[in-house]
Design an enzyme around this catalytic site. Structure first.
Site, PDB file in Angstrom:
ATOM      1  CE  LYS A 204      -3.879   2.270   2.424  1.00 29.09           C
ATOM      2  NZ  LYS A 204      -4.764   2.055   3.412  1.00 29.09           N
ATOM      3  CE  LYS A 259      -6.545   1.954  -0.909  1.00 26.04           C
ATOM      4  NZ  LYS A 259      -7.040   2.080   0.242  1.00 26.04           N
TER       5      LYS A 259
END
Length: 339
Positions: A204, A259
């Site tokens: 992330k 992400k």
């Protein structure tokens, strides 16, 4: 290409196989189906409540009753799972995020309602503290404003347990604290919740594409001008992502998340090819907002671009995609199948 089978024009004409629909279909390397889609949803307190998210046209925050109906429609289209994100009232936010593990909290009640109404729908819950903290960070701060890793993990364990006990199928820690996957897996084993899956947000990034999401869950105002660079990943790095993913798998993650999505598809490809683990990607709020702006201005064909963008995730190696276009994409795929 193997040197033993050189291909040269005109013996090989690459357009030959592109000429007709049947041959294009026969040689197609990747397929996109509703099975590949996960719909992120925003839930808020109350009954018969819906609120538009201005920075995400077409996306709404829904009360639990309306959330169940939305999920019923999405499930009927063949979408296998939803990812649940709470909009927490300001009075419930604290320095230590105690509301995150309230057994009767918003997420916990929503999970129970969804599993009662739609037991076959996969329910994924976000494990992170930013919706619950007064400062909008994903963890508990020291006196200098630094996020305390181990202290935060203690609270994440409580949050994850409360979600699992409510009936969540998949726990998805998105906080990027070190060691939280191993701690949560040990807790789940200890409590006999051996089939609760963990989707680790392992790669992330500290991205600028998250702005509309933070508006949607109400954490942007709390975060202010602060950032999350001390725990989310540097967008310049990909080797580091492989290290993070490998550690989370070793600690007990069943699947991993990259992400954001489209700007980071190279990372998706590396994770899938080099580590060969179930790999998911998130077409985040900023990606959605950019697409919607182009659609609303007539600059791009919405139906075609939605499916093309999601196919790019599949080509890169994603096993599944979190996307706010999940319902629309599933409807488009159903129409294509009926033709």
């Amino acid at each position: 290409m193997s040197q033993r089978t050189p291909r040269q024009f005109p013996a090989t004409r690459m357009r030959r196989m592109r000429k007709d629909d049947f041959s294009r279909r026969l040689m197609r390397e990747n397929q996109l189906t509703a099975d590949d889609l996960i719909l992120p949803v925003f839930v808020l307190e109350g009954s018969q409540r819906r609120e538009a998210v201005p920075s995400m046209p077409g996306v709404e925050r829904l009360s639990i009753d309306l959330m169940v109906e939305e999920c019923r429609a999405v499930h009927a289209l063949g979408v296998p799972a939803i990812a649940l994100f709470p909009v927490v009232d300001a009075e419930a936010k604290t320095l230590y995020a105690e509301e995150s593990y309230n057994a009767n909290g918003l997420v916990q009640r929503c999970v129970r309602a969804l599993k009662e109404a739609l037991p076959e729908l996969g329910v994924i819950t976000d494990v992170a503290l930013d919706p619950y903290t007064v400062h909008g960070q994903d963890g508990i701060l020291d006196e200098d404003g630094y996020v305390l890793n181990d202290r935060t993990v203690e609270t994440l364990i409580k949050q994850a347990l409360s979600h699992a006990e409510a009936g969540a199928d998949v726990i998805a820690p998105s906080d990027m604290m070190d060691g939280r996957i191993g701690a949560i897996r040990a807790m789940l084993e200890q409590e006999g919740l051996i089939n609760t899956r963990i989707m680790a947000y392992s790669a992330k990034y500290a991205s600028n594409y998250y702005g509309p999401f933070r508006d949607a869950v109400g954490s942007s105002g709390n975060l202010g001008k602060a950032d999350k660079q001390t725990y989310q990943m540097d967008p310049a790095n990909s080797d580091e992502a492989l290290h993070e993913v490998a550690m989370d798998i070793a600690e007990g993650a069943d699947m991993v998340m990259v992400k954001p999505g489209m700007p980071y598809l190279d990372v998706v490809t590396r994770v899938k090819r080099e580590l060969e683990v179930p790999t998911f990607a998130y077409q985040v709020s900023g990606e959605y907002a950019m697409h919607m702006a182009a659609f609303q201005n007539g600059w791009l064909d919405a139906d075609k671009v939605i499916l093309e963008s999601l196919m790019c995730f599949k080509r890169a190696g994603a096993d599944g995609i979190l996307t706010y276009f999940a319902r629309q994409a599933a409807e488009l795929l159903a129409q294509k199948n009926r033709l």
